[in-house]
Design a protein around this motif. Structure first.
Motif, PDB file in Angstrom:
ATOM      1  N   GLY A  46       0.940  -1.079   0.065  1.00 27.85           N
ATOM      2  CA  GLY A  46       0.017  -0.080   0.103  1.00 27.85           C
ATOM      3  C   GLY A  46       0.908   1.315   0.022  1.00 27.85           C
ATOM      4  N   ARG A  47       2.090   1.102   0.041  1.00 27.51           N
ATOM      5  CA  ARG A  47       3.135   2.261   0.019  1.00 27.51           C
ATOM      6  C   ARG A  47       2.751   3.120  -1.168  1.00 27.51           C
ATOM      7  NH1 ARG A  47       7.986   3.947   2.188  1.00 27.51           N
ATOM      8  NH2 ARG A  47       9.078   5.185   0.701  1.00 27.51           N
ATOM      9  N   LEU A  48       2.684   4.500  -1.078  1.00 26.13           N
ATOM     10  CA  LEU A  48       2.882   5.352  -2.270  1.00 26.13           C
ATOM     11  C   LEU A  48       4.384   5.331  -2.544  1.00 26.13           C
ATOM     12  CD1 LEU A  48       1.740   7.483  -3.903  1.00 26.13           C
ATOM     13  CD2 LEU A  48       1.871   9.103  -2.088  1.00 26.13           C
ATOM     14  N   CYS A  49       4.532   4.982  -3.853  1.00 22.38           N
ATOM     15  CA  CYS A  49       5.809   5.110  -4.565  1.00 22.38           C
ATOM     16  C   CYS A  49       6.299   6.136  -5.454  1.00 22.38           C
ATOM     17  CB  CYS A  49       6.066   3.702  -5.269  1.00 22.38           C
ATOM     18  SG  CYS A  49       6.090   2.316  -4.318  1.00 22.38           S
ATOM     19  N   TYR A  50       5.205   6.819  -5.944  1.00 22.88           N
ATOM     20  CA  TYR A  50       5.457   7.993  -6.794  1.00 22.88           C
ATOM     21  C   TYR A  50       4.542   8.667  -6.754  1.00 22.88           C
ATOM     22  CZ  TYR A  50       7.281  10.427 -10.871  1.00 22.88           C
ATOM     23  OH  TYR A  50       7.642  11.345 -11.737  1.00 22.88           O
ATOM     24  N   GLU A  51       4.610  10.084  -6.976  1.00 19.70           N
ATOM     25  CA  GLU A  51       3.375  11.062  -7.116  1.00 19.70           C
ATOM     26  C   GLU A  51       3.925  12.053  -7.945  1.00 19.70           C
ATOM     27  OE1 GLU A  51       2.363  12.398  -3.400  1.00 19.70           O
ATOM     28  OE2 GLU A  51       0.584  13.548  -4.118  1.00 19.70           O
ATOM     29  N   ARG A  52       2.815  12.451  -8.778  1.00 19.57           N
ATOM     30  CA  ARG A  52       3.303  13.547  -9.774  1.00 19.57           C
ATOM     31  C   ARG A  52       2.154  14.583  -9.660  1.00 19.57           C
ATOM     32  NH1 ARG A  52       8.190  15.835 -10.988  1.00 19.57           N
ATOM     33  NH2 ARG A  52       9.419  14.344 -11.713  1.00 19.57           N
ATOM     34  N   GLY A  53       2.303  15.847  -9.025  1.00 24.13           N
ATOM     35  CA  GLY A  53       1.014  16.613  -8.937  1.00 24.13           C
ATOM     36  C   GLY A  53       1.621  18.089  -9.273  1.00 24.13           C
ATOM     37  N   GLU A  54       2.846  18.293  -9.582  1.00 24.18           N
ATOM     38  CA  GLU A  54       3.626  19.674  -9.696  1.00 24.18           C
ATOM     39  C   GLU A  54       3.905  19.333 -11.196  1.00 24.18           C
ATOM     40  OE1 GLU A  54       6.295  20.120  -6.984  1.00 24.18           O
ATOM     41  OE2 GLU A  54       5.071  20.312  -5.204  1.00 24.18           O
ATOM     42  N   SER A  55       4.844  20.390 -11.717  1.00 27.11           N
ATOM     43  CA  SER A  55       5.392  20.358 -13.005  1.00 27.11           C
ATOM     44  C   SER A  55       6.075  19.222 -13.261  1.00 27.11           C
ATOM     45  CB  SER A  55       6.453  21.608 -13.093  1.00 27.11           C
ATOM     46  OG  SER A  55       7.011  21.532 -14.393  1.00 27.11           O
ATOM     47  N   LEU A  56       5.996  18.578 -14.480  1.00 27.63           N
ATOM     48  CA  LEU A  56       6.283  17.083 -14.492  1.00 27.63           C
ATOM     49  C   LEU A  56       7.687  17.141 -15.484  1.00 27.63           C
ATOM     50  CD1 LEU A  56       3.177  15.241 -15.336  1.00 27.63           C
ATOM     51  CD2 LEU A  56       4.480  15.252 -13.274  1.00 27.63           C
ATOM     52  N   SER A  57       7.987  18.087 -16.464  1.00 24.56           N
ATOM     53  CA  SER A  57       9.199  17.975 -16.849  1.00 24.56           C
ATOM     54  C   SER A  57       9.294  19.207 -17.848  1.00 24.56           C
ATOM     55  CB  SER A  57       9.205  16.816 -18.015  1.00 24.56           C
ATOM     56  OG  SER A  57       8.506  17.120 -19.209  1.00 24.56           O
ATOM     57  N   PRO A  58      10.380  19.639 -18.634  1.00 32.05           N
ATOM     58  CA  PRO A  58      10.218  20.522 -19.287  1.00 32.05           C
ATOM     59  C   PRO A  58       9.547  20.377 -20.658  1.00 32.05           C
ATOM     60  CG  PRO A  58      12.542  20.096 -18.490  1.00 32.05           C
ATOM     61  CD  PRO A  58      11.687  18.795 -18.314  1.00 32.05           C
ATOM     62  N   SER A  59       9.323  19.250 -20.852  1.00 28.71           N
ATOM     63  CA  SER A  59       8.215  18.825 -22.300  1.00 28.71           C
ATOM     64  C   SER A  59       6.993  19.827 -22.132  1.00 28.71           C
ATOM     65  CB  SER A  59       7.727  17.484 -22.272  1.00 28.71           C
ATOM     66  OG  SER A  59       6.814  17.396 -23.208  1.00 28.71           O
ATOM     67  N   SER A  60       6.567  20.266 -23.296  1.00 26.86           N
ATOM     68  CA  SER A  60       5.343  20.947 -23.274  1.00 26.86           C
ATOM     69  C   SER A  60       4.145  20.249 -22.813  1.00 26.86           C
ATOM     70  CB  SER A  60       5.130  21.592 -24.689  1.00 26.86           C
ATOM     71  OG  SER A  60       4.885  20.597 -25.346  1.00 26.86           O
ATOM     72  N   PHE A  61       4.090  19.045 -22.848  1.00 22.79           N
ATOM     73  CA  PHE A  61       3.031  18.362 -22.529  1.00 22.79           C
ATOM     74  C   PHE A  61       2.866  18.093 -20.902  1.00 22.79           C
ATOM     75  CE2 PHE A  61       1.445  13.606 -21.561  1.00 22.79           C
ATOM     76  CZ  PHE A  61       0.539  13.884 -21.960  1.00 22.79           C
ATOM     77  N   LEU A  62       4.032  18.435 -20.608  1.00 16.75           N
ATOM     78  CA  LEU A  62       3.937  18.161 -18.915  1.00 16.75           C
ATOM     79  C   LEU A  62       4.315  19.407 -17.929  1.00 16.75           C
ATOM     80  CD1 LEU A  62       5.893  14.757 -19.135  1.00 16.75           C
ATOM     81  CD2 LEU A  62       3.192  15.140 -18.768  1.00 16.75           C
ATOM     82  N   LEU A  63       3.851  20.514 -18.645  1.00 14.03           N
ATOM     83  CA  LEU A  63       4.376  21.553 -18.151  1.00 14.03           C
ATOM     84  C   LEU A  63       3.322  21.926 -16.736  1.00 14.03           C
ATOM     85  CD1 LEU A  63       5.054  24.235 -20.691  1.00 14.03           C
ATOM     86  CD2 LEU A  63       6.636  23.420 -18.994  1.00 14.03           C
ATOM     87  N   CYS A  64       2.193  21.670 -16.807  1.00 15.06           N
ATOM     88  CA  CYS A  64       1.684  22.140 -15.745  1.00 15.06           C
ATOM     89  C   CYS A  64       0.639  21.079 -14.844  1.00 15.06           C
ATOM     90  CB  CYS A  64       0.222  23.288 -16.268  1.00 15.06           C
ATOM     91  SG  CYS A  64      -0.622  22.577 -17.772  1.00 15.06           S
ATOM     92  N   VAL A  65       0.188  21.598 -13.812  1.00 13.69           N
ATOM     93  CA  VAL A  65      -0.783  20.450 -12.908  1.00 13.69           C
ATOM     94  C   VAL A  65      -1.885  20.217 -13.799  1.00 13.69           C
ATOM     95  CG1 VAL A  65      -1.711  19.956 -10.772  1.00 13.69           C
ATOM     96  CG2 VAL A  65       0.337  21.311 -10.859  1.00 13.69           C
TER      97      VAL A  65
END
Length: 390
Positions: A46-65
């Protein structure tokens, strides 16, 4: 499993906070997405291993939440296949991103003319399902190996068996009846078409090794299991008398005959069908070889092979179940001794993880227990830990 890795996807306009949920190919981990990003959990702890809720990468696809409509894992590696939920221009549902959780960067992007409705992958193949086309890629080079024209598949319904020895893809073959196309994804050819139901398909799952396929129609009263190599019907199970929406189907992990098949429905129940017990009873009754059985089976088997946990989740809330583990004991045990112990993991789209254990004895009686429950939305990672590349 729905596979195995099987996934459930919800519209970005869903009334529930979870937009998508998917287990990886061996059910050791799972991913959930909300409007604030996505999380990856270890199924065993049940451990949370990874979380992304902020800027993900410099890629334009992943700039924002924002919301992600699809998050698919490749076993416990650092590779994810993610698709935007469409609530922001940079999170287009027509763009598939292969994302590295270790580096936090996008490795490759694939753009399509219409929305991506489902994604499936293993170490050799990547499958992308659109409403009227399905693309098969080589996972390493991303070269297109085949393009399949399909009937309108607005729900992105599909099933995928990740085994390289029996790697099949199942897609709806009709919008008016419950027919399913089964493709051999490694050899790139149509394997068979199965007419499973009179009403259109609502759920479909393939066993891990690709030998068995389970289907449910929009009626939801009968669940059928076919043997994929011969395209012959092996089992029919009655889920209930009244119609219900089947949200998910999943086989047990056995590489031979799966011990059980599980389902969740809009009634809030979790259903377990004992394939092994049904086979033993049928063999004793008919004294026939397994290969001859499908022709002699009645359309609906005895409901004694069906175990139900009522009110397992809230009625009407979409849910997704997998069989994480099945333990068996010798048949020489006492008559009332447990012969099958199955661990079921359930993700609900209102934000909960539930782990049930069902014990089935030699008299085909069952006992259920809730072993774990936690809120997926409030879980915090503590010290974040990345999955390691396989």
């Amino acid at each position: 499993m729905s596979s195995s890795s099987s996934s459930s996807q919800a519209s970005s306009h869903s009334q529930h906070p979870i937009l998508c949920a998917s287990f990886n190919q061996d059910n050791s981990g799972f991913a959930v997405s909300s409007r604030d990003g996505f999380k990856i959990f270890d199924s065993n702890t049940g451990r949370l291993c990874y979380e992304r809720g902020e800027s993900l990468s410099p890629s334009s696809f992943l700039l924002c939440v924002g919301a992600f409509g699809i998050v698919e894992m490749l076993y416990s590696s650092s590779l994810l296949a993610i698709v935007g939920g469409g609530e922001q221009p940079s999170l287009s549902p027509r763009r598939l991103c292969l994302f590295n959780t270790t580096t936090g960067t996008a490795l490759r992007e694939l753009n399509f003319l219409t929305s991506v409705l489902a994604v499936r992958l293993n170490k050799k193949r990547l499958v992308v399902v659109l409403q009227e086309k399905t693309y098969i890629y080589d996972s390493n080079s991303l070269a297109i190996l085949d393009t399949i024209d399909t009937v309108p598949n607005v729900k992105g319904l599909c099933a995928f068996s990740p085994s390289l020895d029996g790697c099949f893809l199942a897609l709806p073959a009709s919008t008016t009846k419950g027919s399913v196309l089964v493709y051999n994804v490694m050899d790139i050819h149509l394997h068979c078409e199965i007419d499973a139901h009179r009403a259109p398909l609502a759920a479909v799952a393939l066993s891990t090794n690709g030998k068995y396929i389970a289907t449910a129609s929009e009626q939801g009263t009968i669940i059928r299991v076919h043997l994929v190599p011969e395209a012959t019907k092996s089992y029919s199970f009655r889920r209930g008398t009244y119609p219900s929406t089947i949200f998910s189907l999943s086989f047990g992990p056995s590489l031979e005959l799966p011990d059980i098949l599980v389902a969740t429905s809009s009634s809030g129940s979790v259903h377990v069908f004992s394939l092994g017990f049904a086979l033993n009873q049928r063999t004793r009754r008919s004294n026939s070889l397994l290969g001859l059985l499908p022709d002699s089976v009645s359309d609906a088997l005895d409901p004694a092979h069906h175990h139900v946990l009522h009110n397992a989740v809230s009625a009407g809330v979409k849910s997704y179940v997998v069989v994480r583990k099945v333990d068996k004991v010798a048949e020489t045990s006492p008559a009332d001794f447990v012969v099958c112990r199955a661990t079921l993991s359930v993700v609900t789209f209102n934000g909960f993880f539930l782990e049930y254990v069902v014990n089935i004895n030699s008299q085909n009686e069952s006992k259920w227990s809730l072993e774990r429950e936690f809120n997926l939305l409030s879980s915090t990672s503590g010290e974040e830990q990345h999955f390691q590349l396989v």
